[in-house]
Design a protein around this motif. Structure first.
Motif, PDB file in Angstrom:
ATOM      1  N   MET A  69       0.814  -1.230   0.146  1.00 23.33           N
ATOM      2  CA  MET A  69      -0.118   0.151   0.025  1.00 23.33           C
ATOM      3  C   MET A  69       1.048   1.244  -0.130  1.00 23.33           C
ATOM      4  SD  MET A  69      -3.093   0.433   2.521  1.00 23.33           S
ATOM      5  CE  MET A  69      -2.441   0.706   3.856  1.00 23.33           C
ATOM      6  N   THR A  70       0.594   2.148  -1.036  1.00 20.00           N
ATOM      7  CA  THR A  70       1.499   3.189  -0.951  1.00 20.00           C
ATOM      8  C   THR A  70       1.240   4.225   0.152  1.00 20.00           C
ATOM      9  OG1 THR A  70      -0.192   4.379  -2.412  1.00 20.00           O
ATOM     10  CG2 THR A  70       1.523   3.132  -3.325  1.00 20.00           C
ATOM     11  N   ASN A  71       2.312   4.928   0.493  1.00 15.80           N
ATOM     12  CA  ASN A  71       2.066   6.085   1.279  1.00 15.80           C
ATOM     13  C   ASN A  71       3.199   7.357   0.598  1.00 15.80           C
ATOM     14  OD1 ASN A  71       1.432   7.580   3.626  1.00 15.80           O
ATOM     15  ND2 ASN A  71       2.880   6.620   4.847  1.00 15.80           N
ATOM     16  N   THR A  72       2.592   8.069   0.073  1.00 11.84           N
ATOM     17  CA  THR A  72       3.433   8.903  -0.937  1.00 11.84           C
ATOM     18  C   THR A  72       3.673  10.381  -0.231  1.00 11.84           C
ATOM     19  OG1 THR A  72       2.491   7.909  -3.037  1.00 11.84           O
ATOM     20  CG2 THR A  72       3.690   9.965  -3.195  1.00 11.84           C
ATOM     21  N   GLN A  73       4.946  10.692   0.080  1.00 13.35           N
ATOM     22  CA  GLN A  73       5.056  12.077   0.795  1.00 13.35           C
ATOM     23  C   GLN A  73       5.244  13.254  -0.528  1.00 13.35           C
ATOM     24  OE1 GLN A  73       7.846  12.376   4.136  1.00 13.35           O
ATOM     25  NE2 GLN A  73       8.583  14.016   3.022  1.00 13.35           N
ATOM     26  N   VAL A  74       4.344  14.061  -0.490  1.00 14.98           N
ATOM     27  CA  VAL A  74       4.200  14.990  -1.585  1.00 14.98           C
ATOM     28  C   VAL A  74       4.629  16.351  -0.983  1.00 14.98           C
ATOM     29  CG1 VAL A  74       2.830  16.304  -3.157  1.00 14.98           C
ATOM     30  CG2 VAL A  74       2.683  13.857  -2.679  1.00 14.98           C
ATOM     31  N   THR A  75       5.419  17.174  -1.502  1.00 12.28           N
ATOM     32  CA  THR A  75       5.758  18.570  -1.310  1.00 12.28           C
ATOM     33  C   THR A  75       5.457  19.502  -2.295  1.00 12.28           C
ATOM     34  OG1 THR A  75       7.739  17.938   0.249  1.00 12.28           O
ATOM     35  CG2 THR A  75       7.537  20.155  -0.451  1.00 12.28           C
ATOM     36  N   LEU A  76       4.544  20.659  -2.077  1.00 11.83           N
ATOM     37  CA  LEU A  76       4.376  21.722  -2.949  1.00 11.83           C
ATOM     38  C   LEU A  76       5.447  22.825  -2.579  1.00 11.83           C
ATOM     39  CD1 LEU A  76       2.768  23.089  -4.979  1.00 11.83           C
ATOM     40  CD2 LEU A  76       1.200  23.719  -3.268  1.00 11.83           C
ATOM     41  N   VAL A  77       6.180  23.035  -3.476  1.00  6.45           N
ATOM     42  CA  VAL A  77       7.295  24.038  -3.299  1.00  6.45           C
ATOM     43  C   VAL A  77       6.528  25.402  -4.177  1.00  6.45           C
ATOM     44  CG1 VAL A  77       9.242  24.769  -3.961  1.00  6.45           C
ATOM     45  CG2 VAL A  77       8.943  22.492  -3.490  1.00  6.45           C
ATOM     46  N   GLN A  78       6.413  26.349  -3.386  1.00 11.19           N
ATOM     47  CA  GLN A  78       5.722  27.651  -4.206  1.00 11.19           C
ATOM     48  C   GLN A  78       6.855  28.804  -3.979  1.00 11.19           C
ATOM     49  OE1 GLN A  78       1.794  29.505  -2.858  1.00 11.19           O
ATOM     50  NE2 GLN A  78       1.028  28.202  -4.225  1.00 11.19           N
ATOM     51  N   ILE A  79       7.192  29.466  -5.269  1.00 11.62           N
ATOM     52  CA  ILE A  79       7.920  30.680  -4.942  1.00 11.62           C
ATOM     53  C   ILE A  79       7.016  31.878  -4.491  1.00 11.62           C
ATOM     54  CG2 ILE A  79       9.205  32.475  -6.270  1.00 11.62           C
ATOM     55  CD1 ILE A  79       9.937  30.559  -8.502  1.00 11.62           C
ATOM     56  N   ASP A  80       7.531  32.400  -3.311  1.00 10.31           N
ATOM     57  CA  ASP A  80       6.655  33.436  -2.967  1.00 10.31           C
ATOM     58  C   ASP A  80       6.279  34.710  -3.696  1.00 10.31           C
ATOM     59  OD1 ASP A  80       6.280  32.165  -0.197  1.00 10.31           O
ATOM     60  OD2 ASP A  80       8.389  32.597   0.341  1.00 10.31           O
ATOM     61  N   ASN A  81       5.014  34.945  -3.810  1.00  8.67           N
ATOM     62  CA  ASN A  81       4.764  36.220  -4.334  1.00  8.67           C
ATOM     63  C   ASN A  81       5.701  36.522  -5.838  1.00  8.67           C
ATOM     64  OD1 ASN A  81       3.286  38.531  -4.319  1.00  8.67           O
ATOM     65  ND2 ASN A  81       4.805  39.959  -3.548  1.00  8.67           N
ATOM     66  N   TYR A  82       5.593  35.569  -6.518  1.00  8.51           N
ATOM     67  CA  TYR A  82       6.556  35.482  -7.969  1.00  8.51           C
ATOM     68  C   TYR A  82       6.044  36.281  -8.918  1.00  8.51           C
ATOM     69  CZ  TYR A  82       9.442  33.717 -11.409  1.00  8.51           C
ATOM     70  OH  TYR A  82      10.332  33.568 -12.624  1.00  8.51           O
ATOM     71  N   GLY A  83       4.734  36.131  -9.069  1.00 10.57           N
ATOM     72  CA  GLY A  83       4.121  36.931 -10.157  1.00 10.57           C
ATOM     73  C   GLY A  83       4.620  38.411 -10.070  1.00 10.57           C
ATOM     74  N   PRO A  84       4.074  39.038  -9.166  1.00  9.63           N
ATOM     75  CA  PRO A  84       4.093  40.410  -8.876  1.00  9.63           C
ATOM     76  C   PRO A  84       5.768  40.864  -8.831  1.00  9.63           C
ATOM     77  CG  PRO A  84       2.777  39.692  -7.196  1.00  9.63           C
ATOM     78  CD  PRO A  84       3.209  38.369  -8.004  1.00  9.63           C
ATOM     79  N   TRP A  85       6.782  39.853  -8.287  1.00 11.86           N
ATOM     80  CA  TRP A  85       8.118  40.201  -8.518  1.00 11.86           C
ATOM     81  C   TRP A  85       8.576  40.260 -10.005  1.00 11.86           C
ATOM     82  CZ3 TRP A  85      12.535  37.566 -10.283  1.00 11.86           C
ATOM     83  CH2 TRP A  85      13.483  37.820  -9.852  1.00 11.86           C
ATOM     84  N   THR A  86       8.070  39.390 -10.671  1.00 14.63           N
ATOM     85  CA  THR A  86       8.685  39.605 -12.219  1.00 14.63           C
ATOM     86  C   THR A  86       8.407  40.819 -12.746  1.00 14.63           C
ATOM     87  OG1 THR A  86       6.348  38.394 -13.242  1.00 14.63           O
ATOM     88  CG2 THR A  86       8.205  36.996 -12.427  1.00 14.63           C
ATOM     89  N   VAL A  87       7.534  41.662 -12.332  1.00  9.71           N
ATOM     90  CA  VAL A  87       7.162  42.810 -12.809  1.00  9.71           C
ATOM     91  C   VAL A  87       7.543  43.971 -12.277  1.00  9.71           C
ATOM     92  CG1 VAL A  87       5.462  41.915 -14.672  1.00  9.71           C
ATOM     93  CG2 VAL A  87       4.626  42.400 -12.606  1.00  9.71           C
ATOM     94  N   THR A  88       8.087  43.552 -11.052  1.00 11.30           N
ATOM     95  CA  THR A  88       8.397  44.909 -10.418  1.00 11.30           C
ATOM     96  C   THR A  88       9.791  45.546 -10.516  1.00 11.30           C
ATOM     97  OG1 THR A  88       6.796  44.133  -8.939  1.00 11.30           O
ATOM     98  CG2 THR A  88       8.228  45.858  -7.871  1.00 11.30           C
ATOM     99  N   PRO A  89      10.459  46.679 -10.644  1.00  8.08           N
ATOM    100  CA  PRO A  89       9.400  47.733 -10.744  1.00  8.08           C
ATOM    101  C   PRO A  89       8.872  47.931 -12.406  1.00  8.08           C
ATOM    102  CG  PRO A  89      11.602  48.327 -10.602  1.00  8.08           C
ATOM    103  CD  PRO A  89      11.696  46.892 -10.566  1.00  8.08           C
TER     104      PRO A  89
END
Lengths: 256, 256, 256, 256
Positions: free
Chosen positions: B1-21
């Protein structure tokens, strides 16, 4: 009238290498591929080009501004620093799909992607500096409207990914078959499209088509320039206008 | 029986950073994203995990074998070396989709992906070493049958890409909705799928479904292990058996 | 007559950053520094320049062939991808030491290396393309004679390192004070020296001086070129001649 | 009582590779070397170790906390991602110089650093987890007092570099011959020293010796720990105390 210079970058005989003599660790393959892509992106990018990871072993780049000598240097530099080598096919045309077809054919004519003896081919021609023009490249930068609010912060990360992916899959096929354009997912909810000389109505049609087919709402900013960077940078500004004004399609050259 | 450990890695506030300033150069964003992914892949990979680039700003990893202290170290190390920071959500379960949902919720509960004040969250729990088992992870490694002969050496590079992408898009949705599995394109013509406890008939059904729906012929090797690397390595070997024997589905544990 | 374009690359306010708010992990600092150096080396190198890691927070490059626009692009690209920023001072002259002094002064005039408000300065001037000449750069490539046989395979790795380091320390001071040259250790047993217009007797004197002072036997190949790469590539070929013929000093332009 | 685990990392047959079939571009060699170093630093560092670039083709690491399986994985991973391979020698002892001598001998016994047939050796033994102790590693972190004010902001960048380098050259020889320690320049004005069980008087003597011999004023913080990271992190804190209080030598364990 666009004149897009397209380069197909192919890792030589990559599939067989990944399992010789035994399958190699997947994490190492992923690391190597993405760093190789990053290096190509940096090399091409600081000469004004755009590079798309595509399938990683087959990478497509818009290389207006890169000479054949630049291509040769990229090839040599990768050969000095990686365990794999690159073949490069270069072609140019009004129609980006046709240009990529020509670039692909040049490599196919030189041998199979999995031919051990076809290594470090460099085929094709770049645009001479004197023939470059300010509207050689047209770039459209799409994104999904309020992806964070509608998806990322609401669904699980995979279901969000499916939505984005579905929008992309529909857009890529539609833009290729109806508008002779090459669409690439570039991360987040962004798709960058390399276009021939399309107008506002074409983009409105495309956005409407995706909304209707797969229920993903997109907006798009479009720019033109001598290089992918210049066109793409204008496209980004146009997209900022969409975000600010709530419009669906902005052509930067009409806003100037 | 599987027991998968999953991690979600999210870059914080990335969208806004890519266009600032101002919008940042696309080539730099592409380079930074793919190198960040490569670093995470290497960190997780040399502890036995698999990392999938997914949307690059939202990366999914199978992290059986990584403790919460390991996660904290990854977060600190990225914070020391990149202009962006990461939030991490970790969860575990028999069903990988459910595990990823739980991991996602932990980050969503901490704040929006574009909340300026939500930075470097580390949420969730890892499996204690004593509770890890040899069949915690099940990995299926799909590829397209003779992709080089049928596509890469025949079509232009974008049309090949469309075929591969179409196969992937169909497989990812099918495996998610019918088999509670997470499918990721990993380059070339390869798709790696993180599965619950599926059997041979499930994979045969999936392969048949994709062939029927989008006319892309795939084969699949499947492995089980204590970690993604172990399961995936067995899957690679099973896939080699498919290639050698011309079979469509191979479960490595039945070949042993 | 040489006309060396020298760039001083300084990480802005780096020392304080490494300990704010707490000392950062040394391994992360080492990784970040050496990757930043690698990126600069690649950027400058694929425009024909040479970059020396020097102190890592103060990097010296020979940048004949890089315009001020190239420098600005490097600065922007690093700013987009790293947690630190760069200031750049550029100057030119017959005497490389004087050129570096001028480049340094331009940054010093703009503010202290640890001034929080001095960020991303770009000072100085590059050589206009029309004024570049085929003998602008003279590079000498030294190595230790049979370092592997005499040291690496015989002594412990640190005592070998001490020998190499001692040879380097003596050479760098001698070349700077007697021959107005900039010497950089580049790994292994190799030292690359950026020279004004020196002749065979100067190099013989230098090799003899090091042998006498610290008992380290070196050989040297010397090249000239329009760029550091061209000069350095000739120097490498000249050094191969030393290795083949057992000579101590080879000037490539006299062998041609 | 210290028990330092030292690893000698040697690129196999590197010198010949750099000139085969023709000398390779120096910028590519520099890029490849420094990225390889960065990767090793990251791998070892996120297991608590310290890696020093040393000569780049011969890298010294303090690897308490890395098992032989970890070493094998590093070797495999580099082999999958670089055009060169690594041999590794591991040894342990109270005296870091002796440990490095033993590690070196293990590789020398396996063949010359330039023997084509000696590839990917992995020799020696790591400390079993159960025998690790909290004072296994002692690290001293030196820097030059007010290097920015006295040198960087005053002299040209090369003369500053000569001062720092001279201080380092003197310190490395003195610490090796008088105090059985391994000293490594780590960038800026910092030198990290791997020590046996030395006391305050030893460090005062060393600082005085360097000041007297080459007129470079240094300060030093010292830490102990189970790993290089733990010891080195304490050393950094102790060095911060020197900076705050104007003292020359601080032993963190006496401040606690």
């Amino acid at each position: 009238m666009t004149n897009t210079q397209v380069t197909l970058v192919q890792i030589d005989n990559y599939g067989p290498w990944t399992v010789t003599p035994e399958p190699r660790r997947e994490a190492d393959l992923q690391t190597m591929q993405s760093r190789l892509y990053a290096d190509i992106s940096q090399f091409v990018g600081n000469r004004g080009g755009y590079t798309f990871f595509t399938r990683f072993d087959n990478i497509v780049a818009v290389t207006n501004g890169c000479s054949m000598a630049d291509h040769a240097l990229l090839q040599e530099s990768v050969g000095n620093r990686y365990p794999v080598t690159l073949s490069l096919g270069v072609a140019t045309g009004r129609d980006p799909v046709q240009a990529l077809s020509d670039a692909t054919e040049r490599l196919q004519d030189a041998g199979s992607a999995q031919d051990e003896d076809r290594r470090e081919c460099l085929e094709g021609r770049a645009i001479d500096e004197e023939f470059r023009a300010d509207d050689d490249v047209q770039i459209a930068h799409f994104d999904v409207i309020d992806a964070t609010g509608n998806y990322t912060d609401e669904l699980n990360a995979f279901d969000t990914f499916i939505e984005i992916e579905q929008g992309y899959a529909e857009l890529m096929q539609h833009m290729r078959h109806v508008h002779d354009s090459l669409s690439f997912f570039v991360g987040g909810d962004n798709v960058i499209v390399v276009c021939p000389d399309l107008g506002e109505a074409d983009y409105e049609e495309a956005v409407a088509h995706v909304a209707e087919s797969v229920d993903v709402e997109m907006q798009v900013g479009v720019g033109r320039g001598k290089s992918a960077h210049e066109a793409g940078y204008d496209a980004k500004h146009a997209l900022e206008t969409c975000r600010a004004d709530g419009t669906r399609v902005e052509l930067e050259w009409e806003n100037a």
